[in-house]
Design an enzyme around this catalytic site. Structure first.
Site, PDB file in Angstrom:
ATOM      1  N   ASP B  93       0.859  -1.183   0.000  1.00 37.30           N
ATOM      2  CA  ASP B  93       0.000   0.000   0.000  1.00 37.30           C
ATOM      3  C   ASP B  93       0.897   1.236   0.000  1.00 37.30           C
ATOM      4  O   ASP B  93       2.121   1.134   0.056  1.00 37.30           O
ATOM      5  CB  ASP B  93      -0.970  -0.039   1.183  1.00 37.30           C
ATOM      6  CG  ASP B  93      -0.267  -0.081   2.522  1.00 37.30           C
ATOM      7  OD1 ASP B  93       0.969   0.103   2.567  1.00 37.30           O
ATOM      8  OD2 ASP B  93      -0.937  -0.304   3.537  1.00 37.30           O
ATOM      9  N   SER B  94       0.295   2.397  -0.056  1.00 34.23           N
ATOM     10  CA  SER B  94       1.085   3.626  -0.187  1.00 34.23           C
ATOM     11  C   SER B  94       1.593   4.119   1.157  1.00 34.23           C
ATOM     12  O   SER B  94       2.461   4.973   1.215  1.00 34.23           O
ATOM     13  CB  SER B  94       0.222   4.728  -0.811  1.00 34.23           C
ATOM     14  OG  SER B  94      -0.751   5.161   0.142  1.00 34.23           O
ATOM     15  N   GLY B  95       1.044   3.599   2.232  1.00 35.03           N
ATOM     16  CA  GLY B  95       1.397   4.085   3.564  1.00 35.03           C
ATOM     17  C   GLY B  95       0.445   5.161   4.059  1.00 35.03           C
ATOM     18  O   GLY B  95       0.318   5.380   5.263  1.00 35.03           O
ATOM     19  N   PHE B  97      -2.902   5.424   4.138  1.00 30.43           N
ATOM     20  CA  PHE B  97      -4.037   5.003   4.957  1.00 30.43           C
ATOM     21  C   PHE B  97      -3.601   4.747   6.386  1.00 30.43           C
ATOM     22  O   PHE B  97      -4.273   5.146   7.341  1.00 30.43           O
ATOM     23  CB  PHE B  97      -4.668   3.731   4.367  1.00 30.43           C
ATOM     24  CG  PHE B  97      -5.797   3.176   5.178  1.00 30.43           C
ATOM     25  CD1 PHE B  97      -7.044   3.790   5.154  1.00 30.43           C
ATOM     26  CD2 PHE B  97      -5.615   2.063   5.989  1.00 30.43           C
ATOM     27  CE1 PHE B  97      -8.102   3.286   5.912  1.00 30.43           C
ATOM     28  CE2 PHE B  97      -6.662   1.561   6.752  1.00 30.43           C
ATOM     29  CZ  PHE B  97      -7.904   2.171   6.715  1.00 30.43           C
ATOM     30  N   ASP B 268      -7.638  -7.746  -0.166  1.00 30.12           N
ATOM     31  CA  ASP B 268      -6.720  -7.995   0.954  1.00 30.12           C
ATOM     32  C   ASP B 268      -7.481  -7.703   2.231  1.00 30.12           C
ATOM     33  O   ASP B 268      -8.383  -6.854   2.245  1.00 30.12           O
ATOM     34  CB  ASP B 268      -5.498  -7.077   0.915  1.00 30.12           C
ATOM     35  CG  ASP B 268      -5.822  -5.682   1.430  1.00 30.12           C
ATOM     36  OD1 ASP B 268      -6.466  -4.907   0.683  1.00 30.12           O
ATOM     37  OD2 ASP B 268      -5.497  -5.370   2.586  1.00 30.12           O
TER      38      ASP B 268
END
Lengths: 379, 379
Positions: B93-95, B97, B268
């Protein structure tokens, strides 16, 4: 009359010996290290991994199991092997040691130990007769007599009183075990702390009662290693040579090697899994603390020559990260790495004794440990 | 210009689809459920078990990994696959969230999110450019654009502001990814909360930027399942049919089945492992709470027809005991049982779509769940 003997000595080399102990659930190759599955489970390991690591037998704790899920429930479910899915030999302790070290409000008298359950606060009585009943309900291949163990250092009078009580409890345990089906075993326990004459008296008295095998208890309870080894040397000549000898609650790989060199056959200890949960690995290079920052950037495994995949393939940097992050996988990997190392050590010891090269193996293993870990990676 | 397409659609059945996504570390069969290995490890599972359970791809969390052991360290050690020993595809993920849901003292502005590290208290800035840099250092097969996700219910103005910011951050993420080696992928994320027009606008804007695949974010964040499914139905017609569609952070087996029925390909969720740690099993019979006393004396397995050994062979009584005793093995067994169930569900879904029998499979699976657990054992 001596109980039937299920132990077969295959070879000796000096005092060290290798053999086979036949139990209702399979054969145990000795020297044997028994991983501890306290409440019917190994911490952080699947049973299949315990088996794959090379363990023939595991230990269960009567104290924990009698309180939860209870021995009666396990019996109804077909015994510990069926209940847990560990389909091999199991040894259970008597529960006495853990009542004394773990339980609240305990009271010891001639008849029994009384204590308060940590699960529901109920008052529970554990007598030698009840301990044997519980162990038989569990379906243990090897039951232990009930004894009283004293932490060291202690006064001689206290050690002697507990030793004498253990002899009387041993006698009662043996009587309670008389109706057990053939093949199942009961081991006696030699007590006597660090007092040579008491160890002699306890060994003679225990052998007089007559058991399938003999344990040395009350060691690794606070005394220096030299005292432990001296007590083993004092006790062994009093034990029958054709019976298995079990050193309870011991210990480091070095403790095991020294005790085997003096003639001991069986061991149990929580150390490989407990230290694993605290980030420590047992290896050919000695103990390695994965918390140490020297491992943070090190892609090398703990031991590139190990036969165990996790030991040979997992990067130290990854183990360091898992341990520092508190990830369960760190405890899982280090537990299996440590149990595999202990089992590998036992296998190599057995091979060396068979070949008559135990002393050479002993020297090489000790010097590997003393050389310590590989040099940190230069950056 | 659209980025290269690595997704191949094999079959469709209604809106449901099955295909193959080719990544630098292997092929992902879709529909795919990605187990979450937050900080470079699955909780309570060895990677070999994740693989054996049938997972093709796992998810790592950029937020955790950038703080510890750091992306730079992982890059030096050869990337996430080499570092962890999971030698398959990884999505990160992008971090963004997790900064917003976990970090202290966060501040969002046009440029970046700033927050305080929970490891050492340092102030850390995460911009779209830095997020992509971190994900490339980690060696992710599939990186995610940075976005802002809003918990529901929320004001429309807040949802719209975050959606517009996500589009601008998506554009910057895409530019930062332009120099990535061929084969690696970047997915855009559709936001817009529970507001249909905002979802449409976000989908159009995200597709205009152009990504290798498209995710729907900002769902399963507090809204009813019906709203989630309605939003999926609103978004999908705006997404290109030849690109993979990933529903982020979802969900229960039922959520997955419903989303697949509407055309989603990837998922996920921490639910199978988290619920496993809390004593809950996902099975053909629905969710089963092993803490329940009805299992205490039940020797039967969770599902005697399961292909997964732990599901088919472990007694409910044993699982109940492990969960009640807080034994790690309980969490380990239920985690693998749950991950295996999710993977089995995905495999069966893929087979059903290939055969054109998805609807039949959907009905049967739902009715199995609705029928619930087998009857308690009469005593």
């Amino acid at each position: 009359m001596s109980p039937a003997n299920h132990f077969e000595l295959t070879a000796t080399d000096g005092h060290a010996r290798t053999g086979k102990l036949t139990t209702p659930h399979g054969v145990v190759r000795t020297p044997a290290f028994m991983p501890v599955g306290t409440a019917g489970a190994m911490k952080g390991m699947h049973w299949r991994e315990v088996r794959d690591a090379g363990a023939d037998i595991v230990l269960g704790n009567t104290y924990h199991l009698m309180l939860r899920p209870t021995a009666e429930r396990i019996a109804t479910l077909g015994g510990l092997q069926k209940f847990t899915g560990w389909n091999g030999p199991m040894l259970t302790d008597s529960g006495g040691f853990q009542v004394m070290s773990l339980a609240d409000l305990r009271k010891v008298n001639e008849k029994a130990v009384t204590f308060r359950s940590h699960i529901d606060g109920a008052s529970v009585e554990l007598s030698p007769e009840r301990s044997i009943e519980v162990q038989r309900l569990l379906g243990s291949d090897i039951a232990m007599q009930m004894d009283e163990c004293v932490r060291l250092p202690a006064e001689r009078a206290d050690i002697e009183r507990a030793m004498q009580l253990s002899l009387r409890w041993g006698e009662r345990s043996r009587r309670a075990f008389e109706t057990a089906p053939s093949g199942y075993m009961l081991f006696g326990i030699v007590q006597g702390g660090d007092v040579v004459e008491l160890r002699h008296a306890s060994a003679r008295g225990t052998v007089d009662i007559g058991f399938h095998g003999y344990a040395i208890g009350g060691l690794a309870v606070g005394e220096p290693q030299a005292v432990m080894l001296a007590m083993i040397e004092e006790v062994i000549p009093h034990l029958p040579g054709d019976r298995p000898r079990y050193l309870m609650g011991v210990g480091t790989p070095e403790d095991l090697l020294e005790a085997i060199r003096r003639g001991m056959d069986m061991f149990d200890c929580v150390m490989p899994t407990r230290n694993g949960r605290h980030g420590v690995a047992f290896t050919r290079h000695g103990q390695i603390n994965l918390r140490n920052a020297r491992h943070a950037d090190d892609p090398r495994p703990l031991d590139e020559e190990s036969e165990w995949p996790a030991t040979r393939e997992t990067a130290r940097a990854y183990l360091h990260h898992l341990v520092k992050s508190g990830e369960t996988l760190g405890a899982m990997l280090l537990s299996e790495i440590n149990i595999a190392y202990y089992q590998r050590l036992m296998r190599d010891v057995r091979d060396a004794i068979l070949r008559g090269t135990f002393d050479e193996f002993y020297q090489r293993t000790r010097s590997d440990w003393e050389r310590g870990d590989i040099a940190p990676r230069s950056t």
